[in-house]
Design a protein around this motif. Structure first.
Motif, PDB file in Angstrom:
ATOM      1  N   TYR A 196      55.314  26.061  32.540  1.00  0.00           N
ATOM      2  CA  TYR A 196      55.426  25.084  33.621  1.00  0.00           C
ATOM      3  C   TYR A 196      55.192  23.681  33.096  1.00  0.00           C
ATOM      4  O   TYR A 196      54.361  23.453  32.218  1.00  0.00           O
ATOM      5  CB  TYR A 196      54.384  25.377  34.703  1.00  0.00           C
ATOM      6  CG  TYR A 196      54.765  26.502  35.631  1.00  0.00           C
ATOM      7  CD1 TYR A 196      55.922  26.433  36.421  1.00  0.00           C
ATOM      8  CD2 TYR A 196      53.949  27.631  35.752  1.00  0.00           C
ATOM      9  CE1 TYR A 196      56.258  27.465  37.283  1.00  0.00           C
ATOM     10  CE2 TYR A 196      54.279  28.660  36.613  1.00  0.00           C
ATOM     11  CZ  TYR A 196      55.436  28.576  37.386  1.00  0.00           C
ATOM     12  OH  TYR A 196      55.757  29.583  38.237  1.00  0.00           O
ATOM     13  N   LYS A 197      55.908  22.741  33.697  1.00  0.00           N
ATOM     14  CA  LYS A 197      55.757  21.341  33.283  1.00  0.00           C
ATOM     15  C   LYS A 197      54.457  20.738  33.793  1.00  0.00           C
ATOM     16  O   LYS A 197      53.893  19.853  33.169  1.00  0.00           O
ATOM     17  CB  LYS A 197      56.931  20.512  33.816  1.00  0.00           C
ATOM     18  CG  LYS A 197      58.257  20.911  33.189  1.00  0.00           C
ATOM     19  CD  LYS A 197      59.395  20.054  33.711  1.00  0.00           C
ATOM     20  CE  LYS A 197      59.267  18.629  33.202  1.00  0.00           C
ATOM     21  NZ  LYS A 197      60.452  17.827  33.620  1.00  0.00           N
ATOM     22  N   ASP A 198      54.015  21.181  34.965  1.00  0.00           N
ATOM     23  CA  ASP A 198      52.734  20.677  35.475  1.00  0.00           C
ATOM     24  C   ASP A 198      52.084  21.764  36.320  1.00  0.00           C
ATOM     25  O   ASP A 198      52.674  22.822  36.548  1.00  0.00           O
ATOM     26  CB  ASP A 198      52.923  19.373  36.263  1.00  0.00           C
ATOM     27  CG  ASP A 198      53.913  19.539  37.400  1.00  0.00           C
ATOM     28  OD1 ASP A 198      53.784  20.532  38.150  1.00  0.00           O
ATOM     29  OD2 ASP A 198      54.809  18.687  37.541  1.00  0.00           O
ATOM     30  N   THR A 199      50.874  21.465  36.792  1.00  0.00           N
ATOM     31  CA  THR A 199      50.111  22.519  37.455  1.00  0.00           C
ATOM     32  C   THR A 199      50.608  22.810  38.866  1.00  0.00           C
ATOM     33  O   THR A 199      50.123  23.733  39.513  1.00  0.00           O
ATOM     34  CB  THR A 199      48.611  22.150  37.526  1.00  0.00           C
ATOM     35  OG1 THR A 199      48.505  20.831  38.061  1.00  0.00           O
ATOM     36  CG2 THR A 199      47.975  22.205  36.149  1.00  0.00           C
ATOM     37  N   SER A 200      51.569  22.038  39.354  1.00  0.00           N
ATOM     38  CA  SER A 200      52.128  22.387  40.663  1.00  0.00           C
ATOM     39  C   SER A 200      52.939  23.679  40.543  1.00  0.00           C
ATOM     40  O   SER A 200      53.223  24.338  41.542  1.00  0.00           O
ATOM     41  CB  SER A 200      53.013  21.253  41.193  1.00  0.00           C
ATOM     42  OG  SER A 200      54.241  21.216  40.466  1.00  0.00           O
ATOM     43  N   GLY A 201      53.312  24.019  39.324  1.00  0.00           N
ATOM     44  CA  GLY A 201      54.042  25.267  39.123  1.00  0.00           C
ATOM     45  C   GLY A 201      55.415  25.254  39.774  1.00  0.00           C
ATOM     46  O   GLY A 201      55.940  26.280  40.178  1.00  0.00           O
ATOM     47  N   SER A 202      56.022  24.065  39.849  1.00  0.00           N
ATOM     48  CA  SER A 202      57.325  24.011  40.516  1.00  0.00           C
ATOM     49  C   SER A 202      58.497  23.971  39.544  1.00  0.00           C
ATOM     50  O   SER A 202      59.616  24.262  39.924  1.00  0.00           O
ATOM     51  CB  SER A 202      57.383  22.804  41.455  1.00  0.00           C
ATOM     52  OG  SER A 202      57.046  21.637  40.742  1.00  0.00           O
ATOM     53  N   ALA A 203      58.252  23.616  38.305  1.00  0.00           N
ATOM     54  CA  ALA A 203      59.387  23.541  37.379  1.00  0.00           C
ATOM     55  C   ALA A 203      58.972  23.943  35.968  1.00  0.00           C
ATOM     56  O   ALA A 203      57.874  23.620  35.511  1.00  0.00           O
ATOM     57  CB  ALA A 203      59.959  22.126  37.368  1.00  0.00           C
ATOM     58  N   THR A 227      60.720  29.989  30.614  1.00  0.00           N
ATOM     59  CA  THR A 227      59.587  30.657  31.274  1.00  0.00           C
ATOM     60  C   THR A 227      58.634  31.235  30.240  1.00  0.00           C
ATOM     61  O   THR A 227      59.088  31.671  29.176  1.00  0.00           O
ATOM     62  CB  THR A 227      60.100  31.810  32.149  1.00  0.00           C
ATOM     63  OG1 THR A 227      60.905  32.669  31.339  1.00  0.00           O
ATOM     64  CG2 THR A 227      60.917  31.299  33.321  1.00  0.00           C
TER      65      THR A 227
END
Ligand SMILES: *[C@@H]1O[C@H](CO)[C@@H](O)[C@H](O)[C@H]1NC(C)=O
Ligand SMILES: *[C@@H]1O[C@H](CO)[C@@H](O)[C@H](O)[C@H]1NC(C)=O
Ligand SMILES: *[C@@H]1O[C@H](CO)[C@@H](O)[C@H](O)[C@H]1NC(C)=O
Ligand SMILES: *[C@@H]1O[C@H](CO)[C@@H](O)[C@H](O)[C@H]1NC(C)=O
Ligand SMILES: *[C@@H]1O[C@H](CO)[C@@H](O)[C@H](O)[C@H]1NC(C)=O
Ligand SMILES: *[C@@H]1O[C@H](CO)[C@@H](O)[C@H](O)[C@H]1NC(C)=O
Ligand SMILES: *[C@@H]1O[C@H](CO)[C@@H](O)[C@H](O)[C@H]1NC(C)=O
Ligand SMILES: [Cu+2]
Length: 633
Positions: free
Chosen positions: A376-383, A373
């Motif tokens: 984020y891996k991508d802009t979806s902010g899910s992982a 943390t």
């Protein structure tokens, strides 16, 4: 302006500075509006090497110019811009705010930031952190390149297309006549070819200017409008004493070289390699990547005194605001990659978090799938990224290091670079990794080729055992990390230091090596023991040269070290009796390093044997073998 007019008056500098900040804030704000989550991707596209900062200066002048101007503009972005220098630097420690909306854990109050230290996440978290910094830095590079007049634009954009963040190799020998801490990092101003012609600017690698430092939480940092190294006072007008930093790095570089080489050649387990809290005394990893890295922090920021604070780099909470942090951590990531190449199967482990970070509660289990943390891996902010996912730095974040890009990247090729840069007979200078300058055989005997009248009286090689292995001596240090309510220093000397003034110790002629213990006031885990290791062999070899030590056999070495090995501990500019620090211990070990058959492998060390006699009955010295048991490889 003329190239030679490097030194301007301060008022002239600040006006040039003010005048020269490109107005990139609007562009930054756009990025912020477009996506509320800043994904960590690294620089998109092909893989290019991160260069040593001096190699970039000498060999890639256009990239150098872009690097400097972009660092300046990046730092000048609004403090409210999530893609600007201030907020990215602020992820590490203060200000106490969320990044990417990633909130504090419910029991994590009182912590400074997201960075995990004393943690198995240390290498991979900082790898992801640098990728984020590098991608946002590159966005500014592109804007700077585009601002050049048409006649130069193509060249600058070409240079921009392959640029990566440079690293500062603080362990390898600098070019003859150059200091370890590069002038380009310590000079107050510099001249570059900007879009409007040659211009003198305040060096953006020397300090970062805050538009408002008041959220930095700690005093006097809340009042200092720029970052400092070895500050000369706590006043708002404090200035850096950069010569102190230059002298300190000059005096410790050779020991850092030995520490790095020992880490590469003796430590083959990820948990203990990764951080300084893994109970390292029980393994051959008596030092760690984090441990060595700590010493760079404390040496860059300075020790502070009872009346004056240390600089930003000395404290985890404020370190990332000093631009040198990024050059330093880039090298730390490179050492991580080099180590990975030598120990390809060594990956993984779990560890219990010893203390809170912004998001990790003390006591939670951390491993290679733990979320890093707030990256984020991508802009979806899910992982979030994990250690496992950033193991391959090049395919993941699109950068590499010259050792890999200039060779086939194999374990053997990288070993030859490690030998040339960091081995006892190292011949390469920092950043040199061209194929043409590539790995010559390491001449193991070179080191004893110097004439020495004392040697002629002796049969055989004074530095080697009968079987040809080189004798090795190291001092392992166990330092309770948070025992002194702040960062502190352990210094080992050959003989007594010339002065009892703690401020003089890092530059003392008798210094063998330091260990910087990086901490924050009011961290409470007094029992967390940081492990470190200071190789003694180089200093002892010098004593053999000048005839004050007969040879490096235990018969000669033990009485010599018993007589001459000394140590000091200093906190806040004050000497501390190490015997008064619970669980503090210095123990000397002997080993031997079997020379590699060729330059394409690293030496193999034998078991580490404790030599308790050397430290017995001395304050803070090991008295028994209870804690200093034989370290088996
Ligand atoms: C260092 O000394 C200063 C001035 O006496 C003091 O304010 C500060 O709390 C001390 N820091 C530590 C870590 O002891
Ligand atoms: C070489 O000799 C030393 C000292 O006698 C011993 O400790 C070490 O294990 C030997 N190394 C090898 C590779 O046999
Ligand atoms: C630790 O240092 C901080 C700041 O330097 C100070 O405010 C605090 O009182 C110190 N705590 C102890 C226990 O000495
Ligand atoms: C020899 O070198 C060692 C290590 O540098 C030093 O401590 C010692 O004083 C020197 N002795 C002589 C006689 O020069
Ligand atoms: C040394 O060993 C004792 C007894 O096992 C233990 O209590 C102590 O914490 C150890 N000290 C260090 C520095 O590890
Ligand atoms: C340390 O002190 C003990 C007890 O006085 C003594 O037996 C021992 O020989 C001393 N060790 C050294 C290395 O002087
Ligand atoms: C070993 O004993 C000496 C003398 O009693 C003491 O000063 C020193 O601190 C002890 N070392 C440790 C690690 O406790
Ligand atoms: Cu950090």
């Amino acid at each position: 302006m003329r190239l030679t007019s490097l030194v301007l008056s301060l008022s002239a500098l600040s006006s040039v500075f003010a005048l020269y900040i490109p107005s990139l804030d609007e562009a930054g704000d756009e990025i912020e509006k477009r996506a509320s989550v800043v994904a960590t991707t690294g620089i998109a596209g092909a893989v290019y090497p991160r260069l040593e900062v001096r190699q970039m200066l000498f060999n890639k002048p256009n990239q150098w110019t872009l690097f400097i101007l972009a660092m300046q503009a990046f730092q000048a972005k609004s403090q409210s811009d999530a893609t600007g220098f201030y907020q990215i630097a602020g992820i590490h420690g203060v200000p106490h705010v969320n990044y990417n909306g990633v909130g504090q854990c419910s029991t994590c109050g009182g912590t400074d930031g997201y960075c995990p230290h004393d943690s198995i996440l240390f290498p991979a978290w900082h790898r992801s952190y640098l990728a984020l910094f590098e991608q946002q830095f590159k966005a500014v590079v592109d804007q700077v390149a585009a601002s050049y007049p048409a006649s130069q634009r193509a060249a600058m954009q070409g240079a921009a297309s392959t640029i990566r963040l440079p690293y500062w190799d603080w362990a390898a020998h600098p070019m003859d006549g150059y200091p370890t801490l590069p002038r380009i990092v310590s000079d107050r101003s510099m001249t570059v070819n900007g879009p409007t012609g040659q211009v003198s600017i305040v060096n953006p690698l020397f300090r970062h200017y805050f538009s408002d430092p008041s959220a930095l939480y700690y005093s006097p940092f809340v009042n200092w409008k720029y970052t400092l190294r070895y500050p000369n006072s706590n006043a708002n007008s404090a200035s850096s004493q950069e010569q102190s930093a230059i002298s300190a790095f000059e005096n410790i570089r050779a020991n850092l070289q030995d520490q790095v080489y020992q880490l590469f050649s003796t430590c083959s387990d990820y948990l203990h390699f990764s951080n300084d809290d893994a109970g390292s005394s029980s393994t051959s990893c008596s030092n760690s990547l984090e441990g060595i890295h700590n010493t760079i922090h404390t040496t860059a920021g300075g020790p502070g005194s009872s009346t004056v604070s240390a600089g930003h780099m000395t404290y985890l909470a404020t370190a990332a605001f000093d631009p040198i942090f990024w050059l330093h951590h880039c090298n730390v990531d490179r050492l991580f990659a080099l180590w990975q190449s030598q120990h390809p199967g060594a990956w993984g482990g779990t560890q219990t978090a010893p203390h809170n970070t912004w998001t990790v509660a003390a006591g939670s289990s951390q491993g290679m799938d733990s979320p890093l943390t707030p990256f984020y891996k991508d802009t979806s902010g899910s992982a979030f990224w994990t250690s496992n996912q950033v193991r391959q730095w090049d395919t993941t974040f699109h950068y590499t290091y010259p050792e890999f890009s200039n060779s086939d990247g194999s374990q053997k090729s990288i070993a030859s670079y490690i030998n040339k840069l960091y081995g006892p007979s190292a011949t390469a200078t920092a950043g040199s990794s061209k194929r043409s300058a590539a790995p010559e055989p390491v001449v193991a005997n070179e080191v004893i080729a110097r004439p020495n009248p004392a040697l002629s009286k002796r049969q055989g090689d004074p530095l080697k055992a009968a079987n040809g292995s080189l004798f090795q001596y190291i001092a392992n240090i166990q330092a309770p990390r948070y025992a002194l309510n702040g960062s502190y220093y352990v210094y080992l000397f050959q003989g007594e230091p010339g002065s009892e003034d703690p401020m003089e110790w890092i530059t003392d002629e008798a210094l063998i090596g330091p260990m910087g213990v990086l901490a924050q006031p009011d961290m409470t885990d007094k029992n967390l023991v940081a492990a470190g290791s200071v190789p003694l062999t180089r200093a002892m070899t010098n004593a053999v040269y000048n005839g004050s030590l007969f040879d490096l056999t235990e018969d000669s070495a033990v009485p010599y070290l018993k007589d001459t090995l000394a140590w000091r501990v200093a906190s806040n500019g004050t000497a501390i009796d190490p015997g008064t620090i619970d669980n503090f211990e210095i123990a000397v070990f002997a080993s031997t390093a079997q020379l590699p058959p060729d330059e394409y492998s690293l030496p193999a060390w034998s078991d580490f044997i404790p030599l308790v006699e050397i430290t017995q009955n001395k304050s803070g010295g090991a008295n028994t073998t209870a804690n200093a048991t034989t370290i088996t490889r």
